[in-house]
Scaffold this motif. Structure first.
Motif, short mmCIF file in Angstrom:
data_model
loop_
_atom_site.label_atom_id
_atom_site.label_comp_id
_atom_site.label_asym_id
_atom_site.label_seq_id
_atom_site.Cartn_x
_atom_site.Cartn_y
_atom_site.Cartn_z
N ILE A 156 1.12 -1.08 0.01
CA ILE A 156 0.19 -0.26 0.19
C ILE A 156 1.02 1.55 0.01
O ILE A 156 1.77 1.22 0.90
CB ILE A 156 -1.07 0.18 1.46
N SER A 157 0.84 2.53 -0.95
CA SER A 157 1.14 3.28 -0.78
C SER A 157 1.38 3.90 0.22
O SER A 157 0.66 3.99 0.81
CB SER A 157 0.72 4.72 -1.57
N ALA A 158 2.17 4.23 1.33
CA ALA A 158 2.61 4.95 2.16
C ALA A 158 1.86 5.99 2.44
O ALA A 158 0.79 5.86 4.38
CB ALA A 158 4.37 4.83 2.87
N THR A 168 5.22 11.13 3.11
CA THR A 168 6.20 10.22 2.47
C THR A 168 5.75 11.34 1.00
O THR A 168 6.54 11.21 -0.25
CB THR A 168 5.75 9.05 2.13
N ARG A 169 4.96 11.98 1.11
CA ARG A 169 4.28 12.95 -0.28
C ARG A 169 5.74 13.98 -0.79
O ARG A 169 6.15 14.41 0.58
CB ARG A 169 3.31 13.44 0.00
N TYR A 170 5.67 14.49 -1.58
CA TYR A 170 6.64 15.05 -2.31
C TYR A 170 6.15 16.31 -1.37
O TYR A 170 6.93 17.23 -1.46
CB TYR A 170 5.81 15.78 -3.60
N LEU A 224 -2.76 2.10 -4.02
CA LEU A 224 -2.09 2.53 -4.70
C LEU A 224 -2.55 4.48 -4.62
O LEU A 224 -3.75 4.49 -5.40
CB LEU A 224 -1.30 2.30 -6.33
N LYS A 225 -2.45 4.98 -4.05
CA LYS A 225 -2.73 6.41 -4.48
C LYS A 225 -2.69 7.03 -5.58
O LYS A 225 -1.37 7.74 -6.77
CB LYS A 225 -1.80 6.83 -3.34
N GLU A 226 -4.12 7.25 -6.19
CA GLU A 226 -3.99 7.99 -7.43
C GLU A 226 -3.59 9.54 -7.51
O GLU A 226 -3.33 10.15 -6.40
CB GLU A 226 -5.93 7.93 -7.93
N SER A 278 4.27 7.96 -9.70
CA SER A 278 4.50 6.73 -9.60
C SER A 278 3.45 5.72 -9.15
O SER A 278 3.44 4.63 -9.95
CB SER A 278 6.00 6.25 -7.87
N CYS A 279 2.58 6.32 -7.90
CA CYS A 279 1.76 4.88 -7.67
C CYS A 279 0.17 5.40 -8.31
O CYS A 279 -0.99 4.09 -8.44
CB CYS A 279 1.02 5.84 -6.49
N GLY A 280 0.09 6.53 -8.88
CA GLY A 280 -1.48 6.75 -9.64
C GLY A 280 -2.36 5.53 -10.86
O GLY A 280 -1.01 4.95 -11.87
N PRO A 301 7.20 4.36 -3.41
CA PRO A 301 8.69 4.36 -4.65
C PRO A 301 9.63 5.13 -4.61
O PRO A 301 10.49 4.80 -5.34
CB PRO A 301 7.79 3.66 -5.76
N GLU A 302 9.20 6.34 -4.05
CA GLU A 302 10.20 7.56 -4.45
C GLU A 302 10.66 7.94 -3.57
O GLU A 302 11.59 8.41 -3.79
CB GLU A 302 8.90 9.17 -4.83
N GLN A 303 10.84 7.43 -2.41
CA GLN A 303 11.62 7.54 -1.38
C GLN A 303 12.45 6.28 -1.81
O GLN A 303 13.78 6.17 -1.62
CB GLN A 303 10.78 7.41 0.00
#
Ligand code: SF4
Length: 151
Positions: free
Chosen positions: A10-12, A19-21, A110-112, A116-118, A45-47
């Motif tokens: 799951i998207s953290a 973890t967001r930008y 995953l976060k829309e 990365s996750c959309g 995934p970005e981290q």
């Protein structure tokens, strides 16, 4: 081995991890409740690809091709400062796929709207459009069921 005990990636940020930008999260209580009977493995995934938090916003430059196994290239991700962050994004996607394989996860939530996750929507030129993020696409192409959350 895939059975009902297999964990779900799951998207953290959906779990409330910052973890967001922009250093925030996207806590989604309904989805946590929905899967409260499952083991949820947080991934960002970005981290995992080596980017810092906070970090400049980035967008996938079209097209996002379907590739089996690892991302090789043929896709670009550029941040708002014009820096090419393709390597970090593809490295992160590969690491998430590795985790799915190691843990036997056959599903990812995953976060829309993320590059990365959309799953169904990403940003392009600052506008929300139909599209899939780098990690979501890699997981899907490798047979992992992906569910988008937060449209
Ligand atoms: S949407 Fe994905 S890449 Fe973005 S912060 Fe959440 S987990 Fe990380």
């Amino acid at each position: 081995m895939k059975n009902r005990h297999n964990p779900i990636l799951i998207s953290a940020c959906l779990l409330g991890v910052n973890t967001r930008y922009d250093g925030t999260n996207a806590l989604h209580k309904e989805i946590i409740k929905k899967y409260s009977h499952k083991i949820l493995i947080p991934i960002c995934p970005e981290q995992l690809g080596g980017l810092p938090t906070p970090r400049p916003k980035a967008e996938v430059i079209p097209p996002v091709p379907s590739l089996k196994k690892k991302w090789k290239v043929a896709v670009k991700v550029i941040n708002i400062n014009g820096r090419d962050v393709t390597k970090e994004f593809t490295n992160g996607a590969n690491e998430v796929l590795k985790m799915a394989e190691l843990l036997g996860a056959s599903k990812a939530v995953l976060k829309e709207k993320s590059p990365s996750c959309g799953v169904n929507r990403i940003y392009r030129d600052g506008k929300l459009v139909e599209g899939t993020g780098i990690t979501a696409r890699l997981l899907k192409d490798n047979g992992i069921d992906i569910e988008g959350v937060g449209l």
